[in-house]
Write an enzyme that holds these catalytic residues in place. Structure first.
Site, short mmCIF file in Angstrom:
data_model
loop_
_atom_site.label_atom_id
_atom_site.label_comp_id
_atom_site.label_asym_id
_atom_site.label_seq_id
_atom_site.Cartn_x
_atom_site.Cartn_y
_atom_site.Cartn_z
N TYR A 1 -2.67 -7.28 -11.58
CA TYR A 1 -1.56 -7.37 -10.63
C TYR A 1 -0.38 -8.14 -11.24
O TYR A 1 0.74 -7.62 -11.31
CB TYR A 1 -1.99 -8.09 -9.35
CG TYR A 1 -2.93 -7.30 -8.47
CD1 TYR A 1 -4.25 -7.04 -8.85
CD2 TYR A 1 -2.52 -6.84 -7.22
CE1 TYR A 1 -5.12 -6.33 -8.03
CE2 TYR A 1 -3.39 -6.14 -6.39
CZ TYR A 1 -4.68 -5.89 -6.80
OH TYR A 1 -5.53 -5.18 -5.99
N GLU B 1 0.83 -1.21 0.00
CA GLU B 1 0.00 0.00 0.00
C GLU B 1 0.87 1.26 0.00
O GLU B 1 0.51 2.27 -0.61
CB GLU B 1 -0.97 0.00 1.19
CG GLU B 1 -1.82 -1.27 1.37
CD GLU B 1 -2.52 -1.76 0.12
OE1 GLU B 1 -2.71 -0.97 -0.81
OE2 GLU B 1 -2.86 -2.96 0.06
ZN LIG Z 1 -2.68 -2.71 -4.69
#
Ligand SMILES: [Zn+2]
Length: 621
Positions: free
Chosen positions: A438, A356
């Site tokens: 991702y 994050e």
């Molecule tokens: Zn992420």
């Protein structure tokens, strides 16, 4: 955010407000300045707010309408998010049918009661998570106007990202909580309803006052302006904080150069802080108990080391503050801060925090569009997560992006892969979104080091930061930076790997004697996507040499890379040819094997045909 897929966790899941003088001539971006004053009722879980929005139309367009996001209205039975979450073939387990089952006291509400532009009433309708506004008069190019709004909200029981009383008992995770002007850019308005996927907003300033029960400790985006009146661990050293008159405190935050504002609050938060040398003040806010005490105690050092590593390698963190706050439903990025769940083992806690945190560079400061180009944000962040975790935690010797390649290979062979140009909300399946944005996104980044050379890539990452921070670069801008640094033409790489699902498969078909002192290597392209090749020849004496085969359409070559065997030959490959031969001036008896890309950075979906071992029988032929 952190993506969970099946059993595997993907950690695997000042430019001033008015000064953009060095922007390219053909680029513009809208500016926003929010002033908000909200009062929170912690018994009813509701709030009342006033919002003044200074909106600067830097576009060449006259605007007749405007749109605000009202995200909390997604948390109501039969909302678009509810319907989508129940009808998609592979539901997100965090949502499932939970919205359908929320009671009236548990739903989310965000409602605008009045809206004026320059003192004139604006007509508006609530279209669930979007407020559609007909402006009382057009906003001209270059004009600044002021909107004044009264709004009220009810915090939903936490289902997805934001909400109250999450699974770990944190009272308020206040993301997506205020009426937020939709982004307007070269592609027009981005008034996307809130279905589940992520965020995009115009850069600006936030000046936010939050009045709340005095026992709550707050954290989030923005610098606390009245720390010595508030206390709660924010006060300067040695300051005695006066005890508040009454039952509430009004927290005043200011955030420059951000495109969103999140806050979180709990009466039991422990507040640790650490001032980095030549870096931000790092705040940790968590509820201390047997599940958090030890690991959160260790988290500060790892967070500081990760910020330092990112600043040293990918551009200096531009804010004076970063806060890791226990809350939300996993891990989610916000400007200057993150909400992460806290009941985790140490590697998981550090991994989610690092992931994050890295979003701060890509979503936060560069301002990638997480909605329409989620692969950019999650791809760079997922790639960076492995780089930073290796540096600060794992210190591994293996190929650190291997997990992303394996995840992408599974997706490519699964039959439901979608082009990464798909808008985040519009993927057919969650299981195409996750490994696509991702993992394949991370492979896009790592594979760039193969295409252009690692040294060029490292320089280009810093150029990307310098040229585009606070400017919302898109996929093409990223490619253009890579082109400018490498001198290569790279549009084909984006067109095939991002805009299509065509795959890479090259093979060494044969190695045979071409005379007493020469050997012919037959190579073939089986996959539909062309790529440059590093072909490494290993000799019987153990020595190695590289044959480099750039594509003609690259209009250039990558430099020799450190750690690669010496380049002895360069032979261009026109992509239209499905096979080609390379002749080397060594007898076949000298050769042990020939292998395409031993570095494994080429995302070749079938590596079984990449290596050819020369047998004794062949040498005799
Ligand atoms: Zn992420």
């Amino acid at each position: 955010m952190i993506k969970r897929l099946g059993l595997s966790v993907f950690l695997i899941a000042l430019v001033g407000f008015f000064s953009f003088t060095n922007a390219q001539k053909d680029r513009w971006q809208q500016k926003v300045k929010y002033e908000m004053d909200v009062t929170m009722d912690v018994d009813a879980n509701t709030y009342q707010g006033k919002q003044k929005l200074h909106y600067i139309n830097n576009s060449p367009d006259t605007l007749f309408r405007a749109f605000y996001h009202l995200y909390y209205n997604a948390f109501q039975p039969n909302s678009m998010m509810d319907v989508r979450s129940r009808t998609i073939a592979d539901p997100d387990r965090r949502v499932g049918d939970r919205i359908q089952n929320l009671s009236p006291e548990e739903i989310g509400i965000l409602k605008v009661n009045s809206l004026k532009m320059e003192g004139q009433d604006a007509k508006f309708v609530h279209e669930e998570t979007i407020l559609e506004v007909d402006l009382p008069r057009p906003i001209l190019p270059g004009e600044t106007v002021v909107f004044d709004m009264d709004f009220e909200g009810q915090v939903p029981l936490q289902v997805r990202r934001a909400g109250r009383d999450n699974a770990e008992g944190i009272r308020y995770s206040m993301s997506q909580w205020y009426p937020k002007m939709a982004a307007y850019d070269v592609r027009g308005w981005h008034a996307n309803p809130y279905i589940g996927r992520e965020f995009y907003g115009n850069f600006g300033e936030f000046d936010v006052k939050i009045t709340i029960d005095k026992n709550y400790t707050l954290g989030g985006t923005g610098y606390l302006q009245n720390a010595n009146e508030i206390g709660h661990g924010y006060e300067d050293e040695g300051v005695t904080v006066p005890s508040p008159n009454g039952e509430t405190l009004t927290w005043h935050f200011y955030a420059p150069d951000v495109h969103d504002f999140m806050w979180a609050a709990d009466p039991k938060f422990t507040h640790d802080k650490y001032q980095m040398d030549n870096g931000p003040m790092v705040h940790l806010l968590y509820v201390k108990n047997e599940k958090t005490e030890e690991n959160w105690g260790e988290l500060m050092d790892y967070t500081v080391n990760a910020i330092k590593f990112m600043s040293d390698n990918f551009g200096k963190y531009p804010y004076d503050q970063f806060s890791v706050i226990q809350g939300g439903d996993g891990g989610m990025e916000y400007p200057m801060s993150t909400l992460v769940t806290g009941h985790r083992n140490l590697r998981s806690l550090v991994g989610v925090t690092v992931h994050e945190l890295i979003h701060s560079w890509y979503y936060g400061v560069l301002g990638f569009n997480e909605s329409s180009e989620p692969w950019l944000d999650e791809g760079f962040t997922t790639w960076g997560t492995n780089v930073v975790m290796d540096a600060v935690f794992d210190k591994n010797e293996n190929f650190i992006q291997d997990g992303n390649y394996r995840s992408y290979f599974r997706l490519a062979s699964a039959g439901y892969e979608e082009p990464l140009t798909t808008h985040g909300d519009h993927y057919n399946l969650n299981s195409a979104y996750g490994p696509g944005t991702y993992s394949k996104g991370a492979v896009f980044v790592e594979q760039l080091t193969y295409v252009m050379g690692k040294q060029n890539f490292d320089r280009a990452m810093l150029r990307l930061w310098d040229e585009y921070k606070f400017k919302h670069p898109n996929g093409n801008d990223v490619i253009r930076v890579m082109e400018k640094i490498s001198g290569l033409e790279l549009d084909w790489y984006y067109d095939y790997f991002i805009a299509s699902t065509k795959t890479i498969d090259y093979g060494v078909k044969n190695v045979e004697a071409a005379g007493a002192n020469s050997t012919k290597i037959a190579l073939e392209r089986i996959g539909l996507m062309p790529m440059p090749l590093d072909v490494v020849v290993t000799y019987q004496d153990g020595s190695q040499e590289t044959i480099y085969m750039p594509l003609v359409i690259m209009r250039g070559e990558k430099p020799e890379e450190e750690g690669m065997p010496k380049r002895v030959k360069t032979q261009k490959w026109p992509w239209t040819s499905l096979s080609t031969d390379v002749t080397i001036d060594r007898p076949i008896s000298d050769i042990k094997s020939v292998e395409i890309d031993p570095s494994q950075r080429l995302a070749d979906i079938n590596r079984a045909n990449n290596k050819f071992e020369v047998s004794v029988e062949m040498e005799k032929k």
